[in-house]
Design a protein around this motif. Sequence first.
Motif, PDB file in Angstrom:
ATOM      1  N   GLN A   1       0.811  -1.210   0.000  1.00 40.92           N
ATOM      2  CA  GLN A   1       0.000   0.000   0.000  1.00 40.92           C
ATOM      3  C   GLN A   1       0.849   1.266   0.000  1.00 40.92           C
ATOM      4  OE1 GLN A   1      -2.918  -0.369   3.180  1.00 40.92           O
ATOM      5  NE2 GLN A   1      -3.504  -2.420   2.525  1.00 40.92           N
ATOM      6  N   SER A   2       2.120   1.133  -0.375  1.00 41.18           N
ATOM      7  CA  SER A   2       3.036   2.274  -0.403  1.00 41.18           C
ATOM      8  C   SER A   2       3.460   2.574  -1.842  1.00 41.18           C
ATOM      9  CB  SER A   2       4.280   1.974   0.436  1.00 41.18           C
ATOM     10  OG  SER A   2       5.292   2.929   0.199  1.00 41.18           O
ATOM     11  N   PRO A   3       3.187   3.770  -2.362  1.00 40.19           N
ATOM     12  CA  PRO A   3       3.612   4.097  -3.727  1.00 40.19           C
ATOM     13  C   PRO A   3       5.120   3.989  -3.925  1.00 40.19           C
ATOM     14  CG  PRO A   3       2.042   5.717  -2.911  1.00 40.19           C
ATOM     15  CD  PRO A   3       2.411   4.856  -1.735  1.00 40.19           C
ATOM     16  N   SER A   4       5.899   4.392  -2.944  1.00 41.47           N
ATOM     17  CA  SER A   4       7.350   4.406  -3.102  1.00 41.47           C
ATOM     18  C   SER A   4       7.957   3.012  -3.091  1.00 41.47           C
ATOM     19  CB  SER A   4       7.993   5.251  -2.002  1.00 41.47           C
ATOM     20  OG  SER A   4       7.771   4.676  -0.719  1.00 41.47           O
ATOM     21  N   ARG A   5       7.230   2.021  -2.570  1.00 41.42           N
ATOM     22  CA  ARG A   5       7.763   0.664  -2.486  1.00 41.42           C
ATOM     23  C   ARG A   5       7.127  -0.271  -3.519  1.00 41.42           C
ATOM     24  NH1 ARG A   5       9.750  -1.333   3.229  1.00 41.42           N
ATOM     25  NH2 ARG A   5      11.438  -1.904   1.811  1.00 41.42           N
ATOM     26  N   GLY A   6       6.372   0.310  -4.445  1.00 37.84           N
ATOM     27  CA  GLY A   6       5.799  -0.505  -5.500  1.00 37.84           C
ATOM     28  C   GLY A   6       4.452  -1.089  -5.172  1.00 37.84           C
ATOM     29  N   GLY A   7       3.720  -0.427  -4.278  1.00 35.45           N
ATOM     30  CA  GLY A   7       2.371  -0.879  -3.995  1.00 35.45           C
ATOM     31  C   GLY A   7       1.417  -0.517  -5.118  1.00 35.45           C
ATOM     32  N   GLY A   8       0.235  -1.095  -5.094  1.00 38.38           N
ATOM     33  CA  GLY A   8      -0.768  -0.769  -6.093  1.00 38.38           C
ATOM     34  C   GLY A   8      -1.001  -1.873  -7.095  1.00 38.38           C
TER      35      GLY A   8
ATOM     36  N   VAL B   1      -4.831   6.138 -14.033  1.00 39.12           N
ATOM     37  CA  VAL B   1      -5.074   5.252 -12.894  1.00 39.12           C
ATOM     38  C   VAL B   1      -6.060   5.940 -11.963  1.00 39.12           C
ATOM     39  CG1 VAL B   1      -2.740   4.292 -13.054  1.00 39.12           C
ATOM     40  CG2 VAL B   1      -3.217   6.111 -11.405  1.00 39.12           C
ATOM     41  N   SER B   2      -6.743   5.127 -11.158  1.00 45.96           N
ATOM     42  CA  SER B   2      -7.681   5.654 -10.173  1.00 45.96           C
ATOM     43  C   SER B   2      -7.420   4.996  -8.837  1.00 45.96           C
ATOM     44  CB  SER B   2      -9.123   5.387 -10.617  1.00 45.96           C
ATOM     45  OG  SER B   2     -10.037   5.814  -9.635  1.00 45.96           O
ATOM     46  N   ASN B   3      -7.281   5.819  -7.800  1.00 50.64           N
ATOM     47  CA  ASN B   3      -7.030   5.319  -6.448  1.00 50.64           C
ATOM     48  C   ASN B   3      -8.311   5.198  -5.625  1.00 50.64           C
ATOM     49  OD1 ASN B   3      -4.484   5.867  -7.441  1.00 50.64           O
ATOM     50  ND2 ASN B   3      -3.732   6.812  -5.567  1.00 50.64           N
ATOM     51  N   VAL B   4      -9.355   5.928  -5.996  1.00 49.73           N
ATOM     52  CA  VAL B   4     -10.624   5.994  -5.264  1.00 49.73           C
ATOM     53  C   VAL B   4     -10.420   6.031  -3.747  1.00 49.73           C
ATOM     54  CG1 VAL B   4     -12.070   5.038  -7.075  1.00 49.73           C
ATOM     55  CG2 VAL B   4     -10.911   3.473  -5.530  1.00 49.73           C
ATOM     56  N   GLY B   5      -9.547   6.931  -3.315  1.00 50.99           N
ATOM     57  CA  GLY B   5      -9.317   7.144  -1.896  1.00 50.99           C
ATOM     58  C   GLY B   5      -8.178   6.366  -1.290  1.00 50.99           C
ATOM     59  N   ALA B   6      -7.630   5.396  -2.010  1.00 54.23           N
ATOM     60  CA  ALA B   6      -6.491   4.627  -1.508  1.00 54.23           C
ATOM     61  C   ALA B   6      -5.195   5.382  -1.768  1.00 54.23           C
ATOM     62  CB  ALA B   6      -6.447   3.256  -2.185  1.00 54.23           C
ATOM     63  N   ALA B   7      -4.117   4.916  -1.158  1.00 56.68           N
ATOM     64  CA  ALA B   7      -2.816   5.548  -1.367  1.00 56.68           C
ATOM     65  C   ALA B   7      -2.179   5.126  -2.681  1.00 56.68           C
ATOM     66  CB  ALA B   7      -1.877   5.209  -0.208  1.00 56.68           C
TER      67      ALA B   7
END
Length: 366
Positions: A185-192, A220-226
């Motif tokens: 769940q971390s953008p910097s660590r490759g989450g998503g 892309v769409s996060n719909v409230g997620a990180a």
Amino acid sequence: MSGRVRLGAVGAGWWATSNHFPIFAGREDVDLVGVCGIGPELEDVRAQFGFGMATNDYDELLDQDLDAVVITTPHDLHHPQAVAAIERGLHVLVEKPVTLTAEQGWDLADRVREAGVHFLAPYGWNYKAFTIEAKRLVEAGRLGEIQHVLCHMASPTRGLFAGDTNHIRSLWDSKTSGPDPRTWQSPSRGGGYAHGQVTHSSALLFWLSELRAASVMAKVSNVGAAVDLFDAAVITFDGGALGSLSGAATLPDGNPYQVDLRIFGTEGVLLLDTERERVSLHRHDGQQWDLDIEPGAGAYECIVPPNRFIDLITGASTENNSDADVAARSVELIDAMLRSAAVGGAEVSVHGPADAGAADPHEESA
């Protein structure tokens, strides 16, 4: 090589302990020399699977007498850890995504070629009997020149990327804690969803088709997620073929994973659908292939790839359906998708003219 494969492992979390370690521990031709990880459960993992030693220090693990390393750490650690192993001449299995940037992905492919070691990214669908048969049809030229592709994936992974990561443990039994949200769940660590799931569908596409993405426009769409939960892209491939890609994390729990590939060529069309378990190739000249697929075979599992990794090392097999080249093509597409999305969906280049990772980007990796 002859004899037993002396294997080290870095990363001892939910996926390694639920999938990889039981497979390796069950083989008579593997010695589990050592495991490297963090946290209070490491000694329990060592004892459960029979590793010879446990350490928090990766260098100490690499100092053991090893033939190979399996890397199942957070995504952003894969590249430096794989480089360290390859530099010692070790074979490497690296979890997907193998890196987070195109540059790092092709760097690994270059290093693998130069070192002459085996590299495998454990993409389970690339080793299914029905996808292998689909690959043979494509290799036989049944499609002709590829002009257009559709690549779709959806899965019940909302909790993994935007909720309680432990919900996924109902699918894969692990005595350790569940997936770490600091990774998924971390953008910097490759989450998503792109790094976590589109990596599967794109790697299957690139292995089947041997295409390489040239440019991409993505949202892309996060719909409230990180991190991203939904992905959409329009791709232009080297040679001019067009493609559309989509990904969605919000299938209800219990629904089968969707991987739907459709490849349109000058001579026919290939349809591969894991959810409805069908593969067909229909040609304009009237020839048709409709494969018989055993019920349940479309479900995701990752049993063959770890076994194939050992078989490649021992010489029992020479077939690698997810080598460093396939992995790098997936990484560079996802990297470019996220770059495009960050600038509002503008078209971005996937690779430059000298950014092939090798003189011939279609050359097979070890």
